[in-house]
Scaffold this active site. Sequence first.
Site, PDB file in Angstrom:
ATOM      1  N   SER A  41       0.864  -1.169   0.000  1.00 51.36           N
ATOM      2  CA  SER A  41       0.000   0.000   0.000  1.00 51.36           C
ATOM      3  C   SER A  41       0.907   1.228   0.000  1.00 51.36           C
ATOM      4  O   SER A  41       1.953   1.208  -0.645  1.00 51.36           O
ATOM      5  CB  SER A  41      -0.925  -0.057   1.217  1.00 51.36           C
ATOM      6  N   HIS A  82      -2.558  -1.182  -3.435  1.00 52.44           N
ATOM      7  CA  HIS A  82      -3.629  -0.199  -3.216  1.00 52.44           C
ATOM      8  C   HIS A  82      -3.250   1.070  -3.960  1.00 52.44           C
ATOM      9  O   HIS A  82      -2.140   1.564  -3.808  1.00 52.44           O
ATOM     10  CB  HIS A  82      -3.745   0.184  -1.737  1.00 52.44           C
ATOM     11  N   ASP A 112      -4.483  -4.413   5.993  1.00 48.84           N
ATOM     12  CA  ASP A 112      -4.651  -5.376   4.912  1.00 48.84           C
ATOM     13  C   ASP A 112      -3.406  -6.259   4.802  1.00 48.84           C
ATOM     14  O   ASP A 112      -2.284  -5.776   4.948  1.00 48.84           O
ATOM     15  CB  ASP A 112      -4.908  -4.625   3.593  1.00 48.84           C
TER      16      ASP A 112
END
Lengths: 198, 276
Positions: free
Chosen positions: A18, A45, A138
Amino acid sequence: MEENNRVTHPRIVVIGGSAGSLRTILEILPNLEPKLQAAIIIVLHRHHVYDSTLTDLLAIKTTLPVKEAEEKEDIQPGTIYIAPSDYHLLVESDYSLSLDYSEKVNYSRPSIDVTLSSAAPVCGARMAALLLSGGNNDGTDGLDEVQSFGGTIAVQDPIDAEVDYMPKHALQTLQVPFVLKNHEMADFINRFAAEDLV
Amino acid sequence: MLRTHYISEDEVSMLLNDVLELYGYDFTDYAHASINRRVNYLFKKDRFTSFAEFRFRVKNDKNYVTRFVEEITVNVTEMFRDPFFYTALQKQVLPVLATYPFIRIWHAGCSTGEEVYSLAIMLQEANMLHKAKIYATDINNTVLDKARKGIFPLAHMQQYSRNYIQMGGTQDFSQYYTANYEYAKFSETLSKQIVFAAHNLVTDHSFNEFQLIVCRNVLIYFNKTLQDKILHLFDDSLETFGFLALGSKETLNFTSISHKFRQLENRQKIWRKTIV
Protein backbone atom coordinates in the site's frame (compact mmCIF):
# COMPACT_ATOMS: atom_id res chain seq x y z
CA MET A 1 -2.29 -33.32 -6.03
CA GLU A 2 1.04 -31.75 -5.16
CA GLU A 3 2.78 -33.88 -7.81
CA ASN A 4 0.16 -32.91 -10.32
CA ASN A 5 0.60 -29.20 -9.59
CA ARG A 6 4.31 -29.58 -9.93
CA VAL A 7 3.90 -30.61 -13.53
CA THR A 8 1.20 -28.26 -14.69
CA HIS A 9 1.17 -25.14 -12.56
CA PRO A 10 3.84 -22.55 -11.80
CA ARG A 11 4.75 -21.46 -8.30
CA ILE A 12 3.15 -18.17 -7.37
CA VAL A 13 4.56 -15.20 -5.49
CA VAL A 14 2.05 -12.58 -4.36
CA ILE A 15 3.44 -9.16 -3.47
CA GLY A 16 1.05 -6.93 -1.53
CA GLY A 17 1.65 -3.29 -0.79
CA SER A 18 0.00 0.00 0.00
CA ALA A 19 1.30 3.48 0.73
CA GLY A 20 5.03 3.70 0.12
CA SER A 21 5.41 0.27 -1.49
CA LEU A 22 5.76 1.25 -5.13
CA ARG A 23 9.38 2.34 -4.76
CA THR A 24 10.26 -1.05 -3.23
CA ILE A 25 8.56 -2.92 -6.07
CA LEU A 26 10.52 -0.84 -8.58
CA GLU A 27 13.69 -1.90 -6.75
CA ILE A 28 12.77 -5.60 -6.78
CA LEU A 29 11.84 -6.00 -10.44
CA PRO A 30 15.22 -5.35 -12.14
CA ASN A 31 16.83 -8.03 -9.95
CA LEU A 32 14.44 -10.84 -10.73
CA GLU A 33 15.83 -13.81 -12.60
CA PRO A 34 15.20 -13.21 -16.35
CA LYS A 35 14.06 -16.81 -16.66
CA LEU A 36 11.96 -16.76 -13.50
CA GLN A 37 9.62 -19.77 -13.51
CA ALA A 38 7.20 -18.48 -10.89
CA ALA A 39 4.29 -16.20 -11.70
CA ILE A 40 4.15 -12.96 -9.75
CA ILE A 41 0.93 -11.28 -8.70
CA ILE A 42 1.14 -7.70 -7.48
CA VAL A 43 -1.73 -6.33 -5.40
CA LEU A 44 -1.22 -2.65 -4.84
CA HIS A 45 -3.63 -0.20 -3.22
CA ARG A 46 -3.85 2.84 -5.42
CA HIS A 47 -6.13 5.38 -6.90
CA HIS A 48 -8.38 4.44 -9.80
CA VAL A 49 -6.89 6.89 -12.30
CA TYR A 50 -3.28 5.65 -12.20
CA ASP A 51 -4.34 2.35 -13.68
CA SER A 52 -2.64 1.97 -17.03
CA THR A 53 0.43 3.98 -16.09
CA LEU A 54 1.32 1.52 -13.32
CA THR A 55 1.68 -1.38 -15.77
CA ASP A 56 3.89 0.74 -18.03
CA LEU A 57 5.94 1.97 -15.11
CA LEU A 58 6.66 -1.55 -13.88
CA ALA A 59 7.30 -2.92 -17.38
CA ILE A 60 10.26 -0.57 -17.81
CA LYS A 61 12.00 -2.22 -14.88
CA THR A 62 11.99 -5.83 -16.06
CA THR A 63 12.30 -8.05 -19.11
CA LEU A 64 9.54 -10.30 -17.77
CA PRO A 65 6.11 -9.63 -19.27
CA VAL A 66 4.02 -7.31 -17.09
CA LYS A 67 0.26 -7.11 -17.56
CA GLU A 68 -2.93 -6.16 -15.83
CA ALA A 69 -4.66 -9.38 -14.79
CA GLU A 70 -7.56 -10.22 -17.05
CA GLU A 71 -10.77 -11.96 -16.21
CA LYS A 72 -10.40 -15.81 -16.41
CA GLU A 73 -6.90 -15.85 -17.86
CA ASP A 74 -4.62 -18.76 -17.03
CA ILE A 75 -1.65 -18.02 -14.81
CA GLN A 76 1.56 -18.38 -16.84
CA PRO A 77 5.05 -18.87 -15.39
CA GLY A 78 7.42 -15.92 -15.61
CA THR A 79 4.63 -13.38 -15.96
CA ILE A 80 3.93 -10.46 -13.65
CA TYR A 81 0.22 -9.81 -13.11
CA ILE A 82 -1.12 -6.63 -11.58
CA ALA A 83 -4.50 -6.58 -9.88
CA PRO A 84 -6.64 -4.00 -11.70
CA SER A 85 -7.62 -1.02 -9.63
CA ASP A 86 -11.08 -1.15 -8.09
CA TYR A 87 -11.44 -4.95 -8.46
CA HIS A 88 -10.46 -7.78 -6.14
CA LEU A 89 -8.28 -10.38 -7.82
CA LEU A 90 -8.93 -14.04 -7.02
CA VAL A 91 -7.05 -17.23 -7.88
CA GLU A 92 -9.32 -20.02 -9.11
CA SER A 93 -8.68 -23.70 -8.42
CA ASP A 94 -7.73 -24.27 -12.08
CA TYR A 95 -5.00 -21.61 -11.77
CA SER A 96 -6.91 -18.99 -13.65
CA LEU A 97 -7.53 -15.47 -12.37
CA SER A 98 -10.92 -13.96 -11.77
CA LEU A 99 -12.10 -10.50 -10.84
CA ASP A 100 -14.62 -9.55 -8.21
CA TYR A 101 -16.34 -6.25 -7.55
CA SER A 102 -17.67 -6.99 -4.08
CA GLU A 103 -17.34 -4.79 -0.99
CA LYS A 104 -14.03 -3.24 -0.14
CA VAL A 105 -12.04 -5.18 2.44
CA ASN A 106 -9.90 -3.13 4.84
CA TYR A 107 -11.19 -0.10 2.92
CA SER A 108 -9.38 -1.48 -0.10
CA ARG A 109 -10.26 -2.88 -3.50
CA PRO A 110 -8.14 -4.64 -4.57
CA SER A 111 -7.52 -6.10 -1.14
CA ILE A 112 -4.36 -8.07 -0.40
CA ASP A 113 -6.25 -10.30 2.06
CA VAL A 114 -8.76 -11.28 -0.61
CA THR A 115 -6.12 -12.35 -3.13
CA LEU A 116 -4.04 -14.19 -0.54
CA SER A 117 -6.94 -16.06 0.99
CA SER A 118 -8.24 -17.20 -2.39
CA ALA A 119 -4.77 -18.35 -3.49
CA ALA A 120 -3.85 -20.06 -0.21
CA PRO A 121 -6.00 -23.22 -0.51
CA VAL A 122 -5.34 -23.48 -4.25
CA CYS A 123 -1.55 -23.12 -4.18
CA GLY A 124 -0.69 -24.55 -0.75
CA ALA A 125 3.09 -24.83 -0.34
CA ARG A 126 3.62 -23.67 -3.91
CA MET A 127 3.03 -20.05 -3.07
CA ALA A 128 4.90 -17.32 -1.26
CA ALA A 129 3.53 -13.99 -0.09
CA LEU A 130 5.47 -10.82 0.54
CA LEU A 131 3.90 -7.90 2.41
CA LEU A 132 5.34 -4.43 2.00
CA SER A 133 4.88 -0.89 3.28
CA GLY A 134 1.41 0.45 4.01
CA GLY A 135 -0.85 2.27 6.40
CA ASN A 136 -3.58 -0.24 7.20
CA ASN A 137 -4.24 -3.82 8.33
CA ASP A 138 -4.65 -5.38 4.91
CA GLY A 139 -2.50 -8.46 4.32
CA THR A 140 -2.17 -9.87 7.83
CA ASP A 141 -5.17 -12.22 7.69
CA GLY A 142 -4.15 -13.29 4.20
CA LEU A 143 -0.61 -14.12 5.31
CA ASP A 144 -2.09 -16.15 8.15
CA GLU A 145 -4.07 -18.20 5.66
CA VAL A 146 -1.15 -18.65 3.29
CA GLN A 147 0.89 -20.00 6.18
CA SER A 148 -1.87 -22.27 7.41
CA PHE A 149 -2.10 -23.85 3.96
CA GLY A 150 1.65 -24.47 3.91
CA GLY A 151 2.80 -21.43 1.94
CA THR A 152 5.84 -19.29 2.70
CA ILE A 153 5.36 -15.77 4.08
CA ALA A 154 7.65 -12.80 4.22
CA VAL A 155 7.34 -9.22 5.39
CA GLN A 156 9.32 -6.10 4.62
CA ASP A 157 11.53 -5.11 7.54
CA PRO A 158 9.57 -2.21 9.09
CA ILE A 159 12.82 -0.24 9.31
CA ASP A 160 12.99 -0.28 5.50
CA ALA A 161 9.29 0.50 5.00
CA GLU A 162 8.23 4.04 4.13
CA VAL A 163 5.03 3.44 6.11
CA ASP A 164 5.72 0.70 8.63
CA TYR A 165 2.18 0.12 9.95
CA MET A 166 1.26 -2.73 7.60
CA PRO A 167 4.38 -4.88 7.99
CA LYS A 168 4.50 -4.15 11.73
CA HIS A 169 0.91 -5.25 12.14
CA ALA A 170 1.69 -8.56 10.44
CA LEU A 171 4.79 -9.08 12.60
CA GLN A 172 2.86 -8.36 15.79
CA THR A 173 0.12 -10.82 14.86
CA LEU A 174 1.97 -13.68 13.18
CA GLN A 175 5.16 -15.72 13.32
CA VAL A 176 6.86 -14.58 10.13
CA PRO A 177 9.96 -16.59 9.14
CA PHE A 178 11.32 -14.05 6.65
CA VAL A 179 11.71 -10.39 7.57
CA LEU A 180 13.44 -8.92 4.55
CA LYS A 181 15.49 -5.86 3.83
CA ASN A 182 14.68 -4.30 0.47
CA HIS A 183 17.85 -5.61 -1.17
CA GLU A 184 17.04 -9.19 -0.07
CA MET A 185 13.61 -9.37 -1.69
CA ALA A 186 14.52 -10.22 -5.28
CA ASP A 187 16.77 -13.00 -4.05
CA PHE A 188 13.96 -14.33 -1.86
CA ILE A 189 11.64 -14.47 -4.89
CA ASN A 190 14.28 -15.97 -7.21
CA ARG A 191 15.08 -18.70 -4.71
CA PHE A 192 11.46 -19.48 -3.97
CA ALA A 193 10.80 -19.75 -7.72
CA ALA A 194 13.76 -22.10 -8.12
CA GLU A 195 12.50 -24.17 -5.15
CA ASP A 196 15.74 -23.33 -3.47
CA LEU A 197 14.44 -21.64 -0.34
CA VAL A 198 15.21 -23.24 2.98
CA MET B 1 -6.51 -16.86 14.03
CA LEU B 2 -8.63 -14.93 11.60
CA ARG B 3 -9.32 -17.52 8.98
CA THR B 4 -11.82 -17.09 6.19
CA HIS B 5 -11.94 -20.74 5.14
CA TYR B 6 -14.42 -22.38 7.44
CA ILE B 7 -15.79 -24.78 4.88
CA SER B 8 -14.01 -26.46 2.01
CA GLU B 9 -14.64 -26.08 -1.69
CA ASP B 10 -16.24 -29.57 -1.73
CA GLU B 11 -18.61 -28.58 1.05
CA VAL B 12 -19.49 -25.40 -0.82
CA SER B 13 -20.38 -27.48 -3.91
CA MET B 14 -22.55 -29.74 -1.77
CA LEU B 15 -24.41 -26.72 -0.48
CA LEU B 16 -24.84 -25.25 -3.95
CA ASN B 17 -26.26 -28.56 -5.15
CA ASP B 18 -28.77 -28.52 -2.27
CA VAL B 19 -29.83 -24.99 -3.18
CA LEU B 20 -30.27 -26.00 -6.80
CA GLU B 21 -32.24 -29.19 -6.08
CA LEU B 22 -34.48 -27.76 -3.39
CA TYR B 23 -35.00 -24.19 -4.54
CA GLY B 24 -34.00 -24.00 -8.21
CA TYR B 25 -31.27 -21.37 -7.79
CA ASP B 26 -28.31 -22.55 -9.82
CA PHE B 27 -24.95 -21.27 -8.56
CA THR B 28 -23.01 -24.34 -9.66
CA ASP B 29 -21.43 -22.57 -12.66
CA TYR B 30 -20.36 -19.51 -10.73
CA ALA B 31 -16.60 -18.84 -10.54
CA HIS B 32 -15.42 -20.93 -7.59
CA ALA B 33 -13.07 -18.53 -5.84
CA SER B 34 -15.66 -15.81 -5.62
CA ILE B 35 -18.57 -18.02 -4.53
CA ASN B 36 -16.37 -19.81 -1.97
CA ARG B 37 -15.47 -16.50 -0.50
CA ARG B 38 -19.11 -15.39 -0.30
CA VAL B 39 -20.31 -18.65 1.25
CA ASN B 40 -17.53 -18.63 3.82
CA TYR B 41 -18.25 -15.01 4.62
CA LEU B 42 -21.92 -15.84 5.22
CA PHE B 43 -20.96 -18.81 7.40
CA LYS B 44 -18.94 -16.48 9.60
CA LYS B 45 -21.48 -13.66 9.57
CA ASP B 46 -24.35 -15.91 10.65
CA ARG B 47 -22.16 -17.54 13.27
CA PHE B 48 -22.56 -21.15 12.31
CA THR B 49 -20.41 -23.53 14.26
CA SER B 50 -20.22 -26.39 11.77
CA PHE B 51 -20.83 -27.12 8.13
CA ALA B 52 -23.56 -29.62 9.16
CA GLU B 53 -25.45 -26.90 11.01
CA PHE B 54 -25.14 -24.51 8.06
CA ARG B 55 -26.32 -27.16 5.61
CA PHE B 56 -29.25 -28.18 7.81
CA ARG B 57 -30.42 -24.57 7.95
CA VAL B 58 -30.17 -24.13 4.19
CA LYS B 59 -32.04 -27.39 3.53
CA ASN B 60 -34.80 -26.91 6.08
CA ASP B 61 -35.44 -23.20 6.38
CA LYS B 62 -37.11 -21.79 3.28
CA ASN B 63 -36.73 -18.22 4.54
CA TYR B 64 -33.06 -18.67 5.10
CA VAL B 65 -32.47 -19.47 1.45
CA THR B 66 -33.68 -15.97 0.55
CA ARG B 67 -30.97 -14.60 2.77
CA PHE B 68 -28.48 -17.05 1.27
CA VAL B 69 -29.18 -15.79 -2.27
CA GLU B 70 -29.09 -12.18 -1.10
CA GLU B 71 -25.76 -12.54 0.64
CA ILE B 72 -23.82 -14.62 -1.84
CA THR B 73 -24.70 -12.51 -4.85
CA VAL B 74 -22.64 -9.34 -5.06
CA ASN B 75 -24.65 -6.14 -4.94
CA VAL B 76 -22.06 -3.42 -4.92
CA THR B 77 -22.83 -0.66 -7.40
CA GLU B 78 -22.86 3.11 -7.81
CA MET B 79 -24.42 5.78 -10.02
CA PHE B 80 -22.56 6.65 -13.22
CA ARG B 81 -20.01 3.98 -12.37
CA ASP B 82 -16.98 4.47 -14.68
CA PRO B 83 -18.14 7.92 -15.88
CA PHE B 84 -16.47 7.61 -19.29
CA PHE B 85 -18.58 4.56 -20.00
CA TYR B 86 -21.62 6.82 -19.66
CA THR B 87 -20.00 9.49 -21.83
CA ALA B 88 -19.63 6.85 -24.56
CA LEU B 89 -23.27 5.76 -24.15
CA GLN B 90 -24.40 9.36 -24.38
CA LYS B 91 -22.29 10.28 -27.40
CA GLN B 92 -22.30 7.06 -29.43
CA VAL B 93 -25.36 5.03 -28.49
CA LEU B 94 -28.15 7.43 -27.54
CA PRO B 95 -28.06 9.32 -30.90
CA VAL B 96 -28.73 5.99 -32.66
CA LEU B 97 -31.48 5.00 -30.24
CA ALA B 98 -33.05 8.44 -30.68
CA THR B 99 -33.99 7.50 -34.25
CA TYR B 100 -36.34 4.75 -33.01
CA PRO B 101 -39.99 5.53 -32.26
CA PHE B 102 -39.84 3.35 -29.16
CA ILE B 103 -36.76 2.23 -27.25
CA ARG B 104 -36.49 -1.03 -25.34
CA ILE B 105 -33.56 -1.43 -22.95
CA TRP B 106 -32.69 -4.38 -20.74
CA HIS B 107 -30.50 -3.76 -17.73
CA ALA B 108 -29.61 -7.30 -16.61
CA GLY B 109 -28.31 -7.78 -13.08
CA CYS B 110 -29.30 -4.27 -12.06
CA SER B 111 -28.80 -4.89 -8.33
CA THR B 112 -30.07 -1.96 -6.23
CA GLY B 113 -30.66 0.12 -9.35
CA GLU B 114 -28.12 2.95 -9.16
CA GLU B 115 -27.01 2.40 -12.76
CA VAL B 116 -30.60 2.12 -13.99
CA TYR B 117 -31.40 5.54 -12.56
CA SER B 118 -28.22 6.88 -14.14
CA LEU B 119 -29.39 5.65 -17.53
CA ALA B 120 -32.85 7.14 -16.97
CA ILE B 121 -31.28 10.52 -16.16
CA MET B 122 -29.29 10.42 -19.39
CA LEU B 123 -32.37 9.49 -21.39
CA GLN B 124 -34.35 12.29 -19.81
CA GLU B 125 -31.64 14.83 -20.60
CA ALA B 126 -31.66 13.60 -24.21
CA ASN B 127 -35.43 14.03 -24.22
CA MET B 128 -35.87 10.30 -24.94
CA LEU B 129 -37.11 8.94 -21.63
CA HIS B 130 -40.80 9.31 -22.50
CA LYS B 131 -40.45 6.88 -25.40
CA ALA B 132 -38.22 4.40 -23.58
CA LYS B 133 -38.94 1.33 -21.50
CA ILE B 134 -36.13 0.03 -19.31
CA TYR B 135 -36.50 -3.54 -18.07
CA ALA B 136 -34.32 -3.76 -14.99
CA THR B 137 -33.87 -7.31 -13.75
CA ASP B 138 -32.02 -9.15 -11.03
CA ILE B 139 -32.10 -12.61 -9.46
CA ASN B 140 -32.45 -11.06 -6.02
CA ASN B 141 -35.88 -9.75 -4.95
CA THR B 142 -34.58 -7.83 -1.98
CA VAL B 143 -32.30 -5.62 -4.08
CA LEU B 144 -35.12 -5.15 -6.61
CA ASP B 145 -37.33 -3.76 -3.86
CA LYS B 146 -34.62 -1.25 -3.03
CA ALA B 147 -34.22 -0.36 -6.70
CA ARG B 148 -37.98 0.09 -7.10
CA LYS B 149 -38.04 2.58 -4.22
CA GLY B 150 -35.18 4.60 -5.72
CA ILE B 151 -33.98 5.61 -2.28
CA PHE B 152 -30.22 5.72 -1.79
CA PRO B 153 -28.01 6.91 1.07
CA LEU B 154 -27.56 10.68 0.97
CA ALA B 155 -23.93 10.19 1.92
CA HIS B 156 -23.24 8.75 -1.54
CA MET B 157 -24.63 11.74 -3.45
CA GLN B 158 -21.39 13.69 -3.42
CA GLN B 159 -19.57 10.85 -5.17
CA TYR B 160 -22.47 10.29 -7.59
CA SER B 161 -22.58 13.98 -8.40
CA ARG B 162 -18.83 13.94 -9.11
CA ASN B 163 -19.31 10.92 -11.41
CA TYR B 164 -22.17 12.70 -13.14
CA ILE B 165 -20.05 15.80 -13.79
CA GLN B 166 -17.13 13.67 -14.98
CA MET B 167 -19.48 11.88 -17.35
CA GLY B 168 -20.27 15.26 -18.91
CA GLY B 169 -23.47 16.06 -17.05
CA THR B 170 -24.27 19.77 -17.10
CA GLN B 171 -27.41 19.99 -14.98
CA ASP B 172 -27.66 20.41 -11.26
CA PHE B 173 -27.55 16.75 -10.14
CA SER B 174 -29.56 17.45 -6.99
CA GLN B 175 -32.66 18.25 -9.08
CA TYR B 176 -33.16 14.50 -9.62
CA TYR B 177 -33.77 13.66 -5.97
CA THR B 178 -35.30 14.99 -2.82
CA ALA B 179 -33.24 14.68 0.32
CA ASN B 180 -34.92 13.50 3.46
CA TYR B 181 -32.96 12.78 6.63
CA GLU B 182 -30.16 10.42 5.59
CA TYR B 183 -31.66 9.45 2.25
CA ALA B 184 -32.13 10.73 -1.27
CA LYS B 185 -35.28 9.66 -3.09
CA PHE B 186 -35.03 9.82 -6.85
CA SER B 187 -37.81 11.43 -8.86
CA GLU B 188 -40.70 9.21 -9.98
CA THR B 189 -40.47 10.80 -13.40
CA LEU B 190 -37.35 8.68 -13.79
CA SER B 191 -38.77 5.41 -12.47
CA LYS B 192 -42.02 5.72 -14.41
CA GLN B 193 -40.38 4.22 -17.49
CA ILE B 194 -38.57 1.46 -15.60
CA VAL B 195 -39.99 -2.02 -15.05
CA PHE B 196 -38.25 -3.84 -12.21
CA ALA B 197 -38.64 -7.61 -12.37
CA ALA B 198 -37.01 -10.80 -11.12
CA HIS B 199 -35.10 -12.63 -13.81
CA ASN B 200 -32.53 -15.35 -13.34
CA LEU B 201 -29.87 -15.15 -16.06
CA VAL B 202 -28.89 -18.76 -15.41
CA THR B 203 -32.27 -20.40 -15.80
CA ASP B 204 -34.70 -17.92 -17.38
CA HIS B 205 -35.15 -17.23 -21.07
CA SER B 206 -35.29 -14.18 -23.25
CA PHE B 207 -38.45 -12.12 -22.77
CA ASN B 208 -38.25 -9.44 -25.47
CA GLU B 209 -36.08 -7.94 -28.16
CA PHE B 210 -33.99 -4.94 -27.21
CA GLN B 211 -31.95 -2.20 -28.83
CA LEU B 212 -29.63 -1.95 -25.84
CA ILE B 213 -28.65 -4.49 -23.22
CA VAL B 214 -26.58 -3.33 -20.25
CA CYS B 215 -25.01 -5.97 -18.03
CA ARG B 216 -22.06 -4.70 -16.05
CA ASN B 217 -19.90 -6.67 -13.64
CA VAL B 218 -22.18 -9.68 -13.64
CA LEU B 219 -20.37 -12.02 -16.02
CA ILE B 220 -17.17 -11.88 -13.95
CA TYR B 221 -18.89 -14.03 -11.33
CA PHE B 222 -19.59 -16.87 -13.76
CA ASN B 223 -17.34 -19.55 -15.19
CA LYS B 224 -16.62 -19.58 -18.93
CA THR B 225 -19.39 -22.05 -19.78
CA LEU B 226 -22.00 -19.95 -18.07
CA GLN B 227 -20.60 -16.70 -19.48
CA ASP B 228 -21.00 -18.17 -22.94
CA LYS B 229 -24.55 -19.32 -22.27
CA ILE B 230 -25.57 -15.86 -21.06
CA LEU B 231 -23.91 -14.11 -23.98
CA HIS B 232 -26.04 -16.28 -26.27
CA LEU B 233 -29.10 -15.23 -24.30
CA PHE B 234 -28.12 -11.58 -24.86
CA ASP B 235 -27.47 -12.22 -28.53
CA ASP B 236 -30.92 -13.82 -28.85
CA SER B 237 -32.46 -10.83 -27.07
CA LEU B 238 -30.82 -8.13 -29.17
CA GLU B 239 -32.03 -6.65 -32.44
CA THR B 240 -29.59 -6.42 -35.32
CA PHE B 241 -27.63 -3.16 -34.87
CA GLY B 242 -28.51 -3.26 -31.17
CA PHE B 243 -25.88 -2.50 -28.53
CA LEU B 244 -24.43 -4.66 -25.76
CA ALA B 245 -22.66 -2.88 -22.88
CA LEU B 246 -20.51 -4.79 -20.38
CA GLY B 247 -18.34 -3.94 -17.36
CA SER B 248 -14.92 -2.39 -17.83
CA LYS B 249 -13.05 -5.69 -17.37
CA GLU B 250 -15.43 -7.85 -19.37
CA THR B 251 -15.09 -8.70 -23.04
CA LEU B 252 -16.74 -10.42 -25.99
CA ASN B 253 -13.35 -11.22 -27.50
CA PHE B 254 -12.70 -14.95 -27.77
CA THR B 255 -16.35 -15.81 -27.12
CA SER B 256 -18.53 -17.76 -29.53
CA ILE B 257 -20.69 -14.71 -30.36
CA SER B 258 -17.83 -12.26 -30.97
CA HIS B 259 -18.01 -12.62 -34.79
CA LYS B 260 -21.50 -11.12 -34.73
CA PHE B 261 -20.44 -8.00 -32.84
CA ARG B 262 -18.20 -5.04 -33.51
CA GLN B 263 -16.74 -3.07 -30.60
CA LEU B 264 -17.36 0.68 -30.72
CA GLU B 265 -14.27 2.76 -31.30
CA ASN B 266 -13.53 3.99 -27.84
CA ARG B 267 -11.98 2.44 -24.79
CA GLN B 268 -15.31 1.36 -23.35
CA LYS B 269 -16.85 -2.10 -23.41
CA ILE B 270 -19.72 -1.46 -25.81
CA TRP B 271 -20.40 -3.69 -28.81
CA ARG B 272 -22.83 -3.37 -31.70
CA LYS B 273 -24.53 -6.38 -33.21
CA THR B 274 -23.84 -6.41 -36.93
CA ILE B 275 -25.10 -9.84 -38.05
CA VAL B 276 -28.34 -11.65 -37.25
